[in-house]
Design an enzyme around this catalytic site. Sequence first.
Site, PDB file in Angstrom:
ATOM      1  CB  ALA A  39      10.809   6.498   6.918  1.00 60.29           C
ATOM      2  CD  GLU A  40      12.006   3.943  11.645  1.00 59.65           C
ATOM      3  OE1 GLU A  40      11.909   3.301  11.770  1.00 59.65           O
ATOM      4  OE2 GLU A  40      12.852   4.494  11.840  1.00 59.65           O
ATOM      5  N   GLY A  41       8.747   1.454   8.017  1.00 53.09           N
ATOM      6  CA  GLY A  41       8.613   0.276   7.502  1.00 53.09           C
ATOM      7  C   GLY A  41       7.598   0.336   6.265  1.00 53.09           C
ATOM      8  NE  ARG A  42      10.327  -2.661   2.582  1.00 54.05           N
ATOM      9  CZ  ARG A  42      11.225  -3.167   2.300  1.00 54.05           C
ATOM     10  NH1 ARG A  42      10.352  -4.826   2.499  1.00 54.05           N
ATOM     11  NH2 ARG A  42      12.174  -3.457   2.437  1.00 54.05           N
ATOM     12  CG  LEU A  43      -0.151  -0.051   5.326  1.00 49.15           C
ATOM     13  CD1 LEU A  43      -0.046  -0.784   7.003  1.00 49.15           C
ATOM     14  CD2 LEU A  43      -0.826   1.016   5.805  1.00 49.15           C
ATOM     15  CB  ILE A  49      -0.952   0.247   0.875  1.00 54.00           C
ATOM     16  CG1 ILE A  49      -1.579  -0.855   1.159  1.00 54.00           C
ATOM     17  CG2 ILE A  49      -1.704   1.201   1.121  1.00 54.00           C
ATOM     18  CD1 ILE A  49      -2.432  -1.400  -0.079  1.00 54.00           C
ATOM     19  CB  THR A  50       1.848   3.843   2.135  1.00 54.39           C
ATOM     20  OG1 THR A  50       2.820   4.459   2.227  1.00 54.39           O
ATOM     21  CG2 THR A  50       1.796   3.149   3.189  1.00 54.39           C
ATOM     22  CD  GLN A  51       9.956   2.293   0.235  1.00 55.13           C
ATOM     23  OE1 GLN A  51       9.683   2.825   0.226  1.00 55.13           O
ATOM     24  NE2 GLN A  51      10.656   2.335   1.257  1.00 55.13           N
ATOM     25  CG  ASP A 106       3.172  11.827  12.276  1.00 55.39           C
ATOM     26  OD1 ASP A 106       2.848  13.087  11.755  1.00 55.39           O
ATOM     27  OD2 ASP A 106       3.333  10.788  11.491  1.00 55.39           O
TER      28      ASP A 106
END
Lengths: 198, 272
Positions: free
Chosen positions: B29-33, B25-27, B161
Amino acid sequence: MALEKLTIDNTPSNQNIYLALFRDVDADTTQALQKQLLARNPAFEYAFIDASSIISRVHLLSAIYNALNAVATNTLQTPNVHSEIVLSLSPSNNIADAYRRWGFAAGKTTDLIVVKVVFHDNEQTEEQVWAHLKEHIPTGTVVDPITDEEIAKSTDWSKVRKYYKLNGVPALDRIKDDAEKKREMERLAVMGMALRGL
Amino acid sequence: MATEFPLPPVLTYYPSSSSTPPSLITQGAEGRLYKSTHLASSRPCALKYRPPKPYRHPILDARLTKARIQAEAKVLDRCCREGVPVPAVYAMDAAAGWMMLEWIEGQPVRAGINVWLGARPETDEAIDAANDAHQTPLINLMERIGTVVGALHLTGIIHGDLTTSNMMLQPWKTTHTSQQQTNGEEAAAKEAAVQGDVVLIDFGLATTSSSDEDRAVDLYVLERAFASTHPRAEKLFEHVLEAYGKTFKKAPSVLVKLADVRMRGRKRSMLG
Protein backbone atom coordinates in the site's frame (compact mmCIF):
# COMPACT_ATOMS: atom_id res chain seq x y z
CA MET A 1 50.48 -0.15 -11.80
CA ALA A 2 48.89 -0.78 -8.45
CA LEU A 3 45.95 1.53 -8.76
CA GLU A 4 42.74 -0.49 -8.71
CA LYS A 5 39.79 0.72 -10.74
CA LEU A 6 36.65 0.05 -8.75
CA THR A 7 33.23 -0.80 -10.07
CA ILE A 8 30.31 -0.27 -7.72
CA ASP A 9 26.79 -1.36 -8.64
CA ASN A 10 24.08 1.25 -9.04
CA THR A 11 26.41 4.20 -9.23
CA PRO A 12 26.48 6.72 -12.10
CA SER A 13 28.77 5.83 -14.98
CA ASN A 14 30.25 9.31 -15.45
CA GLN A 15 33.17 8.73 -13.12
CA ASN A 16 36.13 6.47 -12.43
CA ILE A 17 36.93 5.35 -8.92
CA TYR A 18 40.49 4.38 -8.02
CA LEU A 19 41.79 2.65 -4.94
CA ALA A 20 45.29 2.19 -3.54
CA LEU A 21 46.76 0.87 -0.31
CA PHE A 22 50.17 1.85 1.05
CA ARG A 23 51.68 0.05 4.02
CA ASP A 24 54.39 1.39 6.38
CA VAL A 25 54.24 4.98 5.23
CA ASP A 26 56.65 7.11 7.26
CA ALA A 27 55.86 10.16 9.39
CA ASP A 28 57.45 12.66 7.00
CA THR A 29 55.15 11.57 4.21
CA THR A 30 51.94 11.87 6.23
CA GLN A 31 53.06 15.23 7.59
CA ALA A 32 53.70 16.51 4.09
CA LEU A 33 50.32 15.22 2.94
CA GLN A 34 48.57 16.87 5.85
CA LYS A 35 50.12 20.23 4.95
CA GLN A 36 48.69 19.94 1.46
CA LEU A 37 45.25 19.06 2.80
CA LEU A 38 45.27 21.95 5.28
CA ALA A 39 46.27 24.29 2.45
CA ARG A 40 43.26 22.87 0.50
CA ASN A 41 45.49 22.25 -2.48
CA PRO A 42 43.09 21.00 -5.19
CA ALA A 43 45.80 18.74 -6.62
CA PHE A 44 45.56 16.74 -3.40
CA GLU A 45 41.89 15.95 -3.58
CA TYR A 46 41.90 12.35 -2.46
CA ALA A 47 40.15 10.49 0.29
CA PHE A 48 43.04 9.54 2.55
CA ILE A 49 41.86 6.92 5.00
CA ASP A 50 43.63 5.36 7.97
CA ALA A 51 43.53 1.65 7.12
CA SER A 52 43.45 0.69 10.80
CA SER A 53 39.82 1.83 11.06
CA ILE A 54 38.70 -0.11 7.98
CA ILE A 55 37.34 -3.65 8.25
CA SER A 56 37.01 -4.89 4.68
CA ARG A 57 36.31 -3.96 1.08
CA VAL A 58 32.56 -4.08 1.67
CA HIS A 59 32.98 -1.66 4.56
CA LEU A 60 35.05 0.76 2.48
CA LEU A 61 32.95 0.45 -0.68
CA SER A 62 29.76 1.08 1.30
CA ALA A 63 31.17 4.45 2.34
CA ILE A 64 32.12 5.26 -1.27
CA TYR A 65 28.63 4.23 -2.42
CA ASN A 66 26.99 6.48 0.17
CA ALA A 67 29.22 9.41 -0.77
CA LEU A 68 28.50 8.96 -4.50
CA ASN A 69 24.81 8.91 -3.71
CA ALA A 70 25.22 12.23 -1.87
CA VAL A 71 26.87 13.62 -5.02
CA ALA A 72 24.09 12.28 -7.24
CA THR A 73 21.35 13.79 -5.07
CA ASN A 74 23.29 16.98 -4.45
CA THR A 75 23.26 16.51 -0.70
CA LEU A 76 26.97 16.71 0.10
CA GLN A 77 27.63 17.78 3.67
CA THR A 78 31.33 18.36 3.10
CA PRO A 79 33.24 20.29 0.37
CA ASN A 80 33.68 17.40 -2.08
CA VAL A 81 33.18 13.70 -2.74
CA HIS A 82 36.52 12.79 -1.17
CA SER A 83 35.83 14.38 2.19
CA GLU A 84 32.31 12.94 1.93
CA ILE A 85 33.76 9.42 1.69
CA VAL A 86 35.57 9.99 4.99
CA LEU A 87 32.39 11.38 6.56
CA SER A 88 30.42 8.42 5.16
CA LEU A 89 32.54 6.06 7.24
CA SER A 90 31.23 7.66 10.40
CA PRO A 91 28.05 6.68 12.22
CA SER A 92 27.62 10.28 13.39
CA ASN A 93 27.29 13.64 11.65
CA ASN A 94 30.24 15.18 13.47
CA ILE A 95 32.54 16.04 10.55
CA ALA A 96 35.62 16.95 12.60
CA ASP A 97 35.31 13.68 14.48
CA ALA A 98 34.99 11.71 11.25
CA TYR A 99 38.13 13.29 9.81
CA ARG A 100 40.02 12.54 13.03
CA ARG A 101 38.90 8.92 13.23
CA TRP A 102 38.88 7.76 9.61
CA GLY A 103 41.15 10.32 8.01
CA PHE A 104 44.87 9.87 8.61
CA ALA A 105 46.82 11.35 11.51
CA ALA A 106 50.08 13.02 10.50
CA GLY A 107 53.01 11.15 11.98
CA LYS A 108 50.84 8.36 13.41
CA THR A 109 49.12 6.65 10.50
CA THR A 110 51.30 4.07 8.79
CA ASP A 111 48.83 2.18 6.61
CA LEU A 112 47.05 4.47 4.21
CA ILE A 113 44.10 3.78 1.94
CA VAL A 114 43.64 6.26 -0.90
CA VAL A 115 40.43 6.66 -2.88
CA LYS A 116 40.21 8.95 -5.87
CA VAL A 117 37.05 9.74 -7.78
CA VAL A 118 37.66 11.26 -11.22
CA PHE A 119 34.55 12.64 -12.91
CA HIS A 120 34.62 12.35 -16.66
CA ASP A 121 34.59 16.11 -17.23
CA ASN A 122 38.03 16.04 -15.61
CA GLU A 123 40.88 15.15 -17.93
CA GLN A 124 43.00 13.32 -15.38
CA THR A 125 44.04 9.84 -16.50
CA GLU A 126 44.70 6.79 -14.39
CA GLU A 127 48.43 7.09 -15.14
CA GLN A 128 48.50 10.68 -13.98
CA VAL A 129 46.70 9.87 -10.73
CA TRP A 130 49.13 7.05 -10.01
CA ALA A 131 52.20 9.10 -10.87
CA HIS A 132 51.05 11.90 -8.59
CA LEU A 133 50.40 9.49 -5.72
CA LYS A 134 53.73 7.72 -6.13
CA GLU A 135 55.53 11.03 -6.14
CA HIS A 136 53.97 12.17 -2.87
CA ILE A 137 53.86 8.83 -1.07
CA PRO A 138 57.37 7.62 -1.83
CA THR A 139 57.94 5.58 1.32
CA GLY A 140 55.16 3.04 1.70
CA THR A 141 54.93 -0.47 0.31
CA VAL A 142 52.28 -0.69 -2.38
CA VAL A 143 49.79 -3.46 -1.67
CA ASP A 144 48.40 -5.12 -4.76
CA PRO A 145 45.88 -6.66 -5.06
CA ILE A 146 43.90 -5.05 -2.24
CA THR A 147 42.09 -8.05 -0.81
CA ASP A 148 40.03 -8.40 2.36
CA GLU A 149 42.96 -10.29 3.88
CA GLU A 150 45.35 -7.42 3.16
CA ILE A 151 42.96 -4.86 4.64
CA ALA A 152 42.40 -7.04 7.71
CA LYS A 153 46.16 -7.04 8.38
CA SER A 154 45.91 -3.33 9.18
CA THR A 155 42.61 -3.39 11.08
CA ASP A 156 42.70 -2.24 14.69
CA TRP A 157 39.65 -4.00 16.10
CA SER A 158 39.57 -2.10 19.37
CA LYS A 159 39.29 1.13 17.35
CA VAL A 160 36.56 -0.32 15.15
CA ARG A 161 34.62 -1.51 18.20
CA LYS A 162 34.87 1.91 19.80
CA TYR A 163 34.06 3.96 16.70
CA TYR A 164 30.97 1.92 15.80
CA LYS A 165 29.86 1.50 19.42
CA LEU A 166 30.16 -2.27 19.26
CA ASN A 167 31.28 -2.88 22.84
CA GLY A 168 28.68 -4.69 24.90
CA VAL A 169 26.40 -5.34 21.92
CA PRO A 170 24.43 -8.55 22.67
CA ALA A 171 24.45 -9.68 19.03
CA LEU A 172 28.28 -9.82 19.09
CA ASP A 173 28.82 -11.16 22.58
CA ARG A 174 26.86 -14.31 21.84
CA ILE A 175 29.00 -15.22 18.79
CA LYS A 176 31.89 -17.52 19.68
CA ASP A 177 33.49 -18.03 16.26
CA ASP A 178 36.03 -15.30 15.51
CA ALA A 179 35.48 -15.10 11.75
CA GLU A 180 31.73 -14.95 12.21
CA LYS A 181 32.14 -12.24 14.83
CA LYS A 182 34.13 -10.12 12.38
CA ARG A 183 31.48 -10.58 9.70
CA GLU A 184 28.84 -9.42 12.17
CA MET A 185 30.97 -6.39 13.09
CA GLU A 186 31.22 -5.49 9.41
CA ARG A 187 27.44 -5.84 9.11
CA LEU A 188 26.81 -3.58 12.11
CA ALA A 189 29.40 -1.03 10.97
CA VAL A 190 27.82 -0.75 7.50
CA MET A 191 24.45 -0.38 9.18
CA GLY A 192 25.77 2.33 11.49
CA MET A 193 27.05 4.22 8.43
CA ALA A 194 23.73 3.83 6.61
CA LEU A 195 21.90 5.25 9.63
CA ARG A 196 24.39 8.07 10.14
CA GLY A 197 23.15 10.56 12.69
CA LEU A 198 19.91 8.72 13.49
CA MET B 1 1.01 -3.90 -14.67
CA ALA B 2 3.57 -3.83 -11.96
CA THR B 3 6.49 -3.33 -14.32
CA GLU B 4 5.13 -0.04 -15.62
CA PHE B 5 6.22 1.87 -12.54
CA PRO B 6 9.22 4.11 -13.15
CA LEU B 7 12.25 3.00 -11.16
CA PRO B 8 13.29 5.07 -8.16
CA PRO B 9 16.17 7.39 -9.18
CA VAL B 10 18.67 5.47 -7.06
CA LEU B 11 18.24 2.45 -9.34
CA THR B 12 18.43 4.33 -12.62
CA TYR B 13 22.24 4.45 -12.76
CA TYR B 14 22.11 0.98 -14.23
CA PRO B 15 23.63 -0.05 -16.67
CA SER B 16 26.72 1.70 -15.37
CA SER B 17 27.70 -1.66 -13.95
CA SER B 18 27.53 -5.20 -15.18
CA SER B 19 25.04 -6.08 -12.47
CA THR B 20 21.66 -7.66 -12.97
CA PRO B 21 18.92 -5.12 -13.59
CA PRO B 22 16.58 -4.40 -10.67
CA SER B 23 13.28 -6.24 -10.62
CA LEU B 24 10.03 -5.38 -8.86
CA ILE B 25 9.25 -8.04 -6.26
CA THR B 26 6.06 -6.77 -4.72
CA GLN B 27 3.96 -3.70 -4.24
CA GLY B 28 2.41 -2.75 -0.95
CA ALA B 29 0.00 0.00 0.00
CA GLU B 30 2.82 2.38 0.87
CA GLY B 31 5.79 1.29 -1.14
CA ARG B 32 7.42 -1.00 -3.62
CA LEU B 33 10.07 -3.64 -3.11
CA TYR B 34 12.78 -4.22 -5.69
CA LYS B 35 15.49 -6.80 -5.83
CA SER B 36 18.82 -5.24 -6.74
CA THR B 37 22.44 -5.36 -5.66
CA HIS B 38 24.53 -3.46 -3.15
CA LEU B 39 28.08 -2.72 -4.37
CA ALA B 40 28.46 -5.95 -6.35
CA SER B 41 26.35 -8.80 -7.68
CA SER B 42 27.60 -10.96 -4.81
CA ARG B 43 25.55 -8.80 -2.45
CA PRO B 44 21.90 -9.03 -3.45
CA CYS B 45 19.66 -6.53 -1.69
CA ALA B 46 16.04 -5.58 -1.30
CA LEU B 47 15.29 -1.94 -2.06
CA LYS B 48 12.24 -0.61 -0.29
CA TYR B 49 10.99 2.50 -2.02
CA ARG B 50 8.20 4.81 -0.91
CA PRO B 51 7.26 6.90 -3.94
CA PRO B 52 5.92 10.44 -3.48
CA LYS B 53 2.16 10.56 -3.08
CA PRO B 54 0.62 13.08 -5.48
CA TYR B 55 -2.52 13.48 -3.36
CA ARG B 56 -0.57 14.76 -0.35
CA HIS B 57 0.84 18.21 0.11
CA PRO B 58 4.48 17.95 -1.05
CA ILE B 59 5.99 19.23 2.20
CA LEU B 60 3.87 16.96 4.36
CA ASP B 61 4.52 14.05 2.00
CA ALA B 62 8.29 14.51 2.17
CA ARG B 63 8.20 14.74 5.93
CA LEU B 64 6.05 11.63 6.41
CA THR B 65 8.07 9.53 3.99
CA LYS B 66 11.33 10.53 5.62
CA ALA B 67 10.07 9.93 9.15
CA ARG B 68 8.67 6.51 8.30
CA ILE B 69 11.83 5.26 6.62
CA GLN B 70 13.95 6.55 9.49
CA ALA B 71 11.68 4.90 12.03
CA GLU B 72 11.86 1.56 10.26
CA ALA B 73 15.65 1.79 9.92
CA LYS B 74 16.03 2.55 13.63
CA VAL B 75 13.95 -0.46 14.59
CA LEU B 76 16.03 -2.72 12.31
CA ASP B 77 19.26 -1.33 13.79
CA ARG B 78 18.06 -2.00 17.31
CA CYS B 79 17.03 -5.56 16.40
CA CYS B 80 20.37 -6.28 14.72
CA ARG B 81 22.30 -5.08 17.74
CA GLU B 82 20.16 -7.13 20.09
CA GLY B 83 20.58 -10.20 17.92
CA VAL B 84 16.97 -10.50 16.76
CA PRO B 85 17.06 -12.03 13.25
CA VAL B 86 16.10 -9.22 10.85
CA PRO B 87 17.67 -7.98 7.59
CA ALA B 88 20.49 -5.44 7.96
CA VAL B 89 20.25 -1.96 6.43
CA TYR B 90 22.94 -1.59 3.76
CA ALA B 91 22.25 2.00 2.74
CA MET B 92 19.41 4.49 2.85
CA ASP B 93 18.31 7.92 1.75
CA ALA B 94 15.26 8.79 3.78
CA ALA B 95 14.72 12.09 1.96
CA ALA B 96 14.67 10.27 -1.40
CA GLY B 97 12.37 7.63 0.06
CA TRP B 98 14.44 4.47 -0.15
CA MET B 99 16.19 1.97 2.04
CA MET B 100 18.48 -0.82 0.85
CA LEU B 101 18.17 -3.99 2.93
CA GLU B 102 20.00 -7.28 3.16
CA TRP B 103 18.42 -9.84 0.85
CA ILE B 104 17.06 -12.78 2.83
CA GLU B 105 17.24 -16.05 0.91
CA GLY B 106 14.47 -18.59 1.17
CA GLN B 107 10.71 -18.37 1.12
CA PRO B 108 8.11 -16.86 3.44
CA VAL B 109 7.05 -19.04 6.38
CA ARG B 110 3.54 -19.01 4.86
CA ALA B 111 4.78 -20.78 1.73
CA GLY B 112 6.82 -23.26 3.73
CA ILE B 113 3.87 -24.23 5.92
CA ASN B 114 1.64 -24.57 2.87
CA VAL B 115 4.09 -26.93 1.19
CA TRP B 116 4.18 -29.01 4.34
CA LEU B 117 0.41 -29.08 4.77
CA GLY B 118 -0.30 -29.56 1.10
CA ALA B 119 1.72 -32.71 1.06
CA ARG B 120 -0.41 -34.29 3.76
CA PRO B 121 -2.51 -37.18 2.44
CA GLU B 122 -5.91 -36.51 4.08
CA THR B 123 -6.13 -32.94 2.86
CA ASP B 124 -9.32 -31.83 4.52
CA GLU B 125 -8.54 -33.11 7.94
CA ALA B 126 -7.62 -30.59 10.56
CA ILE B 127 -4.51 -31.42 12.50
CA ASP B 128 -5.28 -32.31 16.08
CA ALA B 129 -3.35 -33.50 19.05
CA ALA B 130 -3.83 -37.14 18.03
CA ASN B 131 -1.58 -36.96 15.00
CA ASP B 132 0.83 -34.46 16.51
CA ALA B 133 3.55 -37.06 16.33
CA HIS B 134 3.75 -36.77 12.55
CA GLN B 135 4.00 -33.00 12.80
CA THR B 136 7.32 -32.70 14.59
CA PRO B 137 9.09 -30.61 11.92
CA LEU B 138 6.15 -28.18 11.75
CA ILE B 139 5.93 -28.00 15.53
CA ASN B 140 9.65 -27.22 15.65
CA LEU B 141 9.01 -24.36 13.24
CA MET B 142 6.17 -23.09 15.43
CA GLU B 143 8.52 -23.07 18.40
CA ARG B 144 11.16 -21.17 16.46
CA ILE B 145 8.54 -18.57 15.55
CA GLY B 146 7.56 -18.19 19.21
CA THR B 147 11.18 -17.80 20.25
CA VAL B 148 11.90 -15.14 17.63
CA VAL B 149 8.79 -13.12 18.47
CA GLY B 150 9.73 -13.39 22.14
CA ALA B 151 13.25 -12.10 21.39
CA LEU B 152 11.73 -9.20 19.46
CA HIS B 153 9.36 -8.26 22.28
CA LEU B 154 12.16 -8.50 24.82
CA THR B 155 13.96 -5.66 23.02
CA GLY B 156 10.90 -3.47 23.51
CA ILE B 157 9.73 -3.54 19.91
CA ILE B 158 6.24 -4.37 18.66
CA HIS B 159 6.17 -5.56 15.05
CA GLY B 160 2.64 -4.34 14.36
CA ASP B 161 1.94 -6.64 11.42
CA LEU B 162 2.98 -10.16 12.40
CA THR B 163 1.86 -12.67 9.78
CA THR B 164 3.44 -15.78 8.32
CA SER B 165 4.08 -13.71 5.16
CA ASN B 166 6.22 -11.26 7.13
CA MET B 167 8.57 -14.00 8.27
CA MET B 168 11.17 -15.59 6.04
CA LEU B 169 12.63 -19.06 6.36
CA GLN B 170 16.33 -18.64 5.70
CA PRO B 171 17.74 -22.05 4.70
CA TRP B 172 20.22 -23.61 7.08
CA LYS B 173 23.72 -23.94 5.77
CA THR B 174 23.82 -27.54 6.92
CA THR B 175 20.65 -29.59 6.57
CA HIS B 176 19.25 -30.87 9.82
CA THR B 177 17.37 -34.11 9.64
CA SER B 178 14.77 -34.82 12.25
CA GLN B 179 14.98 -37.72 14.65
CA GLN B 180 12.13 -39.52 12.94
CA GLN B 181 14.08 -40.26 9.79
CA THR B 182 11.83 -39.65 6.83
CA ASN B 183 12.13 -41.86 3.81
CA GLY B 184 11.57 -40.91 0.20
CA GLU B 185 12.36 -37.74 -1.71
CA GLU B 186 8.89 -36.30 -1.36
CA ALA B 187 8.99 -36.53 2.41
CA ALA B 188 12.44 -34.96 2.47
CA ALA B 189 11.32 -32.03 0.30
CA LYS B 190 8.31 -31.58 2.53
CA GLU B 191 10.45 -31.49 5.59
CA ALA B 192 12.93 -29.09 4.00
CA ALA B 193 10.04 -26.68 3.40
CA VAL B 194 9.63 -26.03 7.12
CA GLN B 195 13.34 -25.91 7.95
CA GLY B 196 15.45 -22.81 8.27
CA ASP B 197 15.97 -19.81 10.51
CA VAL B 198 12.96 -17.56 11.02
CA VAL B 199 13.80 -13.98 9.99
CA LEU B 200 11.31 -11.19 10.64
CA ILE B 201 10.75 -8.68 7.84
CA ASP B 202 8.65 -5.58 7.09
CA PHE B 203 8.89 -3.34 10.12
CA GLY B 204 6.90 -0.58 8.44
CA LEU B 205 4.29 -0.64 11.21
CA ALA B 206 6.64 -1.31 14.12
CA THR B 207 6.43 0.70 17.33
CA THR B 208 8.32 0.62 20.59
CA SER B 209 6.50 -0.56 23.65
CA SER B 210 7.11 -2.90 26.56
CA SER B 211 3.55 -3.15 27.83
CA ASP B 212 1.83 -6.51 28.17
CA GLU B 213 -1.14 -5.06 26.31
CA ASP B 214 0.80 -4.12 23.17
CA ARG B 215 2.73 -7.37 23.17
CA ALA B 216 -0.47 -9.36 23.58
CA VAL B 217 -2.12 -7.51 20.70
CA ASP B 218 0.94 -8.26 18.54
CA LEU B 219 0.53 -11.98 19.33
CA TYR B 220 -3.21 -11.77 18.77
CA VAL B 221 -2.68 -10.31 15.29
CA LEU B 222 -0.37 -13.24 14.51
CA GLU B 223 -2.83 -15.74 15.94
CA ARG B 224 -5.66 -14.40 13.79
CA ALA B 225 -3.50 -14.18 10.70
CA PHE B 226 -2.27 -17.72 11.27
CA ALA B 227 -5.79 -19.09 11.73
CA SER B 228 -7.00 -17.55 8.47
CA THR B 229 -3.89 -18.42 6.41
CA HIS B 230 -3.43 -21.95 7.72
CA PRO B 231 -6.81 -23.02 9.13
CA ARG B 232 -5.84 -26.69 9.18
CA ALA B 233 -2.86 -26.03 11.38
CA GLU B 234 -4.69 -23.68 13.73
CA LYS B 235 -4.35 -26.09 16.66
CA LEU B 236 -0.57 -25.99 16.37
CA PHE B 237 -0.48 -22.29 17.21
CA GLU B 238 -0.33 -23.20 20.88
CA HIS B 239 3.27 -24.27 20.29
CA VAL B 240 4.13 -20.70 19.24
CA LEU B 241 2.71 -19.39 22.50
CA GLU B 242 4.34 -22.11 24.55
CA ALA B 243 7.79 -21.26 23.16
CA TYR B 244 7.07 -17.53 23.50
CA GLY B 245 6.23 -18.03 27.18
CA LYS B 246 9.73 -19.33 27.85
CA THR B 247 11.63 -16.49 26.16
CA PHE B 248 11.59 -13.77 28.81
CA LYS B 249 10.50 -13.21 32.36
CA LYS B 250 7.39 -11.20 31.65
CA ALA B 251 6.24 -13.40 28.77
CA PRO B 252 3.79 -15.48 30.86
CA SER B 253 1.90 -12.34 31.89
CA VAL B 254 1.67 -11.35 28.21
CA LEU B 255 -0.02 -14.69 27.57
CA VAL B 256 -2.51 -13.99 30.38
CA LYS B 257 -3.22 -10.64 28.77
CA LEU B 258 -3.68 -12.39 25.42
CA ALA B 259 -6.71 -14.17 26.86
CA ASP B 260 -8.28 -10.75 27.58
CA VAL B 261 -7.46 -9.51 24.10
CA ARG B 262 -9.10 -12.59 22.57
CA MET B 263 -12.28 -11.79 24.48
CA ARG B 264 -12.57 -8.24 23.20
CA GLY B 265 -10.58 -8.11 19.94
CA ARG B 266 -7.61 -6.04 18.89
CA LYS B 267 -9.02 -2.63 19.78
CA ARG B 268 -8.90 -1.66 23.40
CA SER B 269 -12.04 -0.43 25.07
CA MET B 270 -12.40 3.34 24.96
CA LEU B 271 -13.57 3.35 28.57
CA GLY B 272 -11.20 4.12 31.45
